[in-house]
Motif scaffolding. Sequence first.
Motif, PDB file in Angstrom:
ATOM      1  N   PRO A 298     -57.502  -8.758 -14.640  1.00 23.16           N
ATOM      2  CA  PRO A 298     -59.047  -9.073 -14.069  1.00 23.16           C
ATOM      3  C   PRO A 298     -59.920  -8.818 -15.412  1.00 23.16           C
ATOM      4  O   PRO A 298     -60.158  -7.861 -15.983  1.00 23.16           O
ATOM      5  CB  PRO A 298     -58.708  -8.378 -12.936  1.00 23.16           C
ATOM      6  CG  PRO A 298     -58.101  -6.811 -13.024  1.00 23.16           C
ATOM      7  CD  PRO A 298     -56.891  -7.170 -13.759  1.00 23.16           C
ATOM      8  N   GLY A 299     -60.836 -10.435 -14.720  1.00 29.18           N
ATOM      9  CA  GLY A 299     -61.858  -9.743 -15.847  1.00 29.18           C
ATOM     10  C   GLY A 299     -61.855 -10.886 -17.092  1.00 29.18           C
ATOM     11  O   GLY A 299     -60.649 -11.186 -17.779  1.00 29.18           O
ATOM     12  N   LYS A 300     -62.441 -10.511 -17.501  1.00 27.89           N
ATOM     13  CA  LYS A 300     -62.839 -10.076 -19.104  1.00 27.89           C
ATOM     14  C   LYS A 300     -63.126  -8.998 -19.779  1.00 27.89           C
ATOM     15  O   LYS A 300     -64.172  -8.360 -20.075  1.00 27.89           O
ATOM     16  CB  LYS A 300     -63.796 -11.272 -19.899  1.00 27.89           C
ATOM     17  CG  LYS A 300     -63.954 -11.340 -20.959  1.00 27.89           C
ATOM     18  CD  LYS A 300     -63.074 -12.934 -22.057  1.00 27.89           C
ATOM     19  CE  LYS A 300     -63.134 -13.417 -22.385  1.00 27.89           C
ATOM     20  NZ  LYS A 300     -64.401 -12.799 -23.788  1.00 27.89           N
TER      21      LYS A 300
ATOM     22  N   SER B  13     -68.155 -10.706 -12.020  1.00 27.52           N
ATOM     23  CA  SER B  13     -67.082 -10.244 -10.949  1.00 27.52           C
ATOM     24  C   SER B  13     -68.447 -10.359  -9.620  1.00 27.52           C
ATOM     25  O   SER B  13     -69.772  -9.990  -9.792  1.00 27.52           O
ATOM     26  CB  SER B  13     -66.582  -8.871 -11.350  1.00 27.52           C
ATOM     27  OG  SER B  13     -65.313  -9.391 -12.094  1.00 27.52           O
ATOM     28  N   THR B  14     -68.018 -10.853  -8.051  1.00 30.04           N
ATOM     29  CA  THR B  14     -68.330 -10.453  -7.380  1.00 30.04           C
ATOM     30  C   THR B  14     -67.283  -9.191  -6.605  1.00 30.04           C
ATOM     31  O   THR B  14     -65.865  -9.356  -7.163  1.00 30.04           O
ATOM     32  CB  THR B  14     -67.819 -12.439  -6.206  1.00 30.04           C
ATOM     33  OG1 THR B  14     -66.948 -12.316  -6.083  1.00 30.04           O
ATOM     34  CG2 THR B  14     -68.844 -12.469  -7.074  1.00 30.04           C
TER      35      THR B  14
ATOM     36  N   ASP C 287     -63.922 -11.669  -6.427  1.00 33.36           N
ATOM     37  CA  ASP C 287     -63.201 -11.842  -7.589  1.00 33.36           C
ATOM     38  C   ASP C 287     -63.578 -11.687  -8.796  1.00 33.36           C
ATOM     39  O   ASP C 287     -64.875 -11.322  -8.582  1.00 33.36           O
ATOM     40  CB  ASP C 287     -63.351 -14.302  -7.232  1.00 33.36           C
ATOM     41  CG  ASP C 287     -62.652 -14.570  -8.241  1.00 33.36           C
ATOM     42  OD1 ASP C 287     -61.819 -14.497  -9.058  1.00 33.36           O
ATOM     43  OD2 ASP C 287     -64.067 -16.042  -8.949  1.00 33.36           O
ATOM     44  N   THR C 288     -63.172 -11.769 -10.166  1.00 33.34           N
ATOM     45  CA  THR C 288     -63.099 -11.046 -10.897  1.00 33.34           C
ATOM     46  C   THR C 288     -64.074 -12.338 -11.428  1.00 33.34           C
ATOM     47  O   THR C 288     -64.119 -12.349 -12.595  1.00 33.34           O
ATOM     48  CB  THR C 288     -62.311 -10.372 -11.799  1.00 33.34           C
ATOM     49  OG1 THR C 288     -61.085 -11.783 -11.679  1.00 33.34           O
ATOM     50  CG2 THR C 288     -62.067  -9.393 -11.127  1.00 33.34           C
TER      51      THR C 288
ATOM     52  N   GLU D 179     -59.498 -14.427 -15.394  1.00 32.15           N
ATOM     53  CA  GLU D 179     -57.870 -13.069 -15.625  1.00 32.15           C
ATOM     54  C   GLU D 179     -57.589 -13.749 -17.864  1.00 32.15           C
ATOM     55  O   GLU D 179     -57.747 -14.270 -17.908  1.00 32.15           O
ATOM     56  CB  GLU D 179     -57.186 -13.440 -15.170  1.00 32.15           C
ATOM     57  CG  GLU D 179     -57.233 -12.982 -13.336  1.00 32.15           C
ATOM     58  CD  GLU D 179     -56.271 -13.754 -11.785  1.00 32.15           C
ATOM     59  OE1 GLU D 179     -55.025 -13.486 -13.088  1.00 32.15           O
ATOM     60  OE2 GLU D 179     -56.369 -13.306 -11.687  1.00 32.15           O
TER      61      GLU D 179
ATOM     62  N   THR E 212     -57.927 -15.294 -22.310  1.00 33.02           N
ATOM     63  CA  THR E 212     -58.619 -15.416 -20.958  1.00 33.02           C
ATOM     64  C   THR E 212     -59.079 -16.608 -20.542  1.00 33.02           C
ATOM     65  O   THR E 212     -59.820 -18.236 -20.970  1.00 33.02           O
ATOM     66  CB  THR E 212     -60.581 -14.835 -21.355  1.00 33.02           C
ATOM     67  OG1 THR E 212     -59.753 -13.448 -21.326  1.00 33.02           O
ATOM     68  CG2 THR E 212     -60.932 -14.583 -19.536  1.00 33.02           C
TER      69      THR E 212
END
Length: 794
Positions: free
Chosen positions: A122-124, A137-138, A141-142, A145, A165
Amino acid sequence: MPCSQRREDPMTSLITVNEDLNQFHLTNGRVSMILKVVEGKLINLYTGAAVPDRADFGYLVDDGFRVQATTADEHGELHIEQSRQEFPEYGRGDFRGPAITVLQGNGSRITDFRYAGYRVAPGKPELEGLPATYAVSTPDDTGAETLSIDLVDDLTGLTATLNYTIFRDEPVIARSVRIANHGDEPVAIERIASLNLDLPDDDYEMVEFTGAWAREREPHRQPLHPGVQSVASMWGASSPYFSPNALFARPDTIEDRGEAFSLSFVYSGNFDLHAEVDAYGATRLQLGINPAGFAWRLAPGESFQSPEALLGYTDRGLNALSQTLHRIVLDHLERPRWARRERPILINNWEATYFDFTEEKLLELARLAHRAGIELFVLDDGWFGRGDHARTSDRAGLGDWIANPERLPEGIAGIARKINEIGMRFGLWFEPEMVNRATDLYEAHPDWVIATPGRESAVYRQQYVLNFANPAVVDHIYERMHAILDGANVAYIKWDMNRFITEAYDATRGAEHQGEVFHRYILGVYALYRRLLAAFPDLIIEGCASGGSRFDMGILAYSPQIWTSDDTDAVERLSIQYGTSYFFPVSSMGAHVSITPNHQTGRSESLAMRGSVAMFGTFGYEMDLTRVGEDELDEIARQVAFFKEHAPLLHNGDLYRLRAPYDHRQAAWMVVSADRAHAIVGDYVILGVPNRHKSRLHLRGLDADAMYRVTTAPGPGLGPDDALRGRLGYSAEDEGIGAETTGTATSAESGTDTKAAPITPGVVRSGAELMHIGINDTNIGPDFASRLYLIDRL
């Protein structure tokens, strides 16, 4: 991870993996990229508009013609020369340009990178030592991906990790490569493309952004042709000549419709961006560090991280793609502290005084600026150096970052305090990467200058480039800048860079490392940015490199605004800002009202014209207010008040390019709020035409079913006054603005009375009328005339 995972709602995975088939599908409903491992090689099956997921996209594997060398047997499905590879190599049957070339100890450059595994996270992730986009991110939700795919060359022990990403809300994919040496011998990376995209056809036109000092980033569009067409830099910076960004558009793609890809490099050094069309009409796009002069020695156990490249996509035209990239910059690249936060309106003393100033002259200028509502005073070049090394011209002082007591008796702390007491913030100019010979720094450390042993060094502007590949140099400059910033209330830095790198050589490293100079240099620049911002997180740094010579997404990761060009002529800025807007948002473009006649072109333009162009940027002034009359000072105050009121819309709205300036006749653009309730239109005449035909300006981005009130901006300084309109012989109705309302300008955001000058009469029109019928703008004025329209939904 299951064999196949499908997206079922907006919060599910953006990356679907079929492990049985080694197939990967990145999609967010706006763009899709489908990858598959075929005979050990990573192949791109499709990139473009979003498509639904399916268990097997194998039907997209194209086996092509078997007329050249291949490592597969005669019944294998992969033909390497015509396969759409993600990481093509040199010398194994693909005769197009490789994404990687590695020189090995035995002199060979042959590698064979094969699939070894993947990870989805998840995320970056951040990139070590480099600027990069990020994901917000929240709890639910990230925001993005990341797919990491490992490819291994067994013979050398090299691992290439390809990182992809995908952002949840934007049709953009970020791509970078990390090479790790797990072998027993050192190698030299001679070429590394951050992004490689093979497309199945060549039905595209390349839009590149070229220019030179004072005429940066003008778009040039031409069809792809067999062979290679490219833009590149060897200047040690992204340069004003070729931008590290390009568009690849279908021939029928225009601003509001059609398909296109964008390539952007999050990097500020030498780059290579090119398209190669092969004999079968397939296209290979590549973006990365320029391989000319590049060779990175990688010892066992070491790794190399490539800069990040961004791939954008649209099927709704170039303007939609630009808006996507603007949001990427504002929400995923610039520091959140300043990305969408309003910055102070500034005045810079450079064109007012150049090197000839006293403290009292500066304070006099600041008092007049404050009276006009300007918020930040910036002291430009000439404040530093002492004695024989004082900076009174471009021949001395550069590199001795200590205030000249003959000009500033109480130093930077004193002048900053006095500016603050007037009621303004204080900013300061630096050129930290350069040095003059006539300095204490050069006399103490001549070895800190970039120079090739035994070769005569070129000089430009009486200055030389400091070796930022040497950490000791970066440490020294940081300590000097930190001492000034820590001892004074400095809110803003203008970071200049007025000379490119020649005689590139790093005296601190051996012969085997000389191919690393350019990249190590820019890593040193980034390191200094990061250290300063870590120490002073509220600091605004405006990038400036002889104007727009380093206007790129790498610098925007640290500087929320960049001086767009040293050319401050409003007519010239129409073209420069228009071209820059294809990739960069309004709020990133440093734009000021300058002196007239203009010091770059000698052209004279009204204060209204200069103001209405500069407002579509980070607004400020470059002029001597002690030489303007009361009427002009009042007009500047009205411009400042207008900009303050509308800055949130101008800087955070969606930009629409309405009329390109390149025919030297007219130009127009507009910014629309996200809810489509408010808009501001800039409409410009470059050269007047006698007895011209009727012209209607068609707006965009509005709600077709809504009703809008249209007014011209308040005050004589922001549009033609009634007397001028009368002399031109047209009525309000001729211009599409009727006489239904008058009054005082009102804030669209708060409804508060701004006490500005009375607005001109306005009319009510539907969004559909404004977009399809348009506004009659036949008679804005003569040469160099402008008008701003305010559009407010009822």
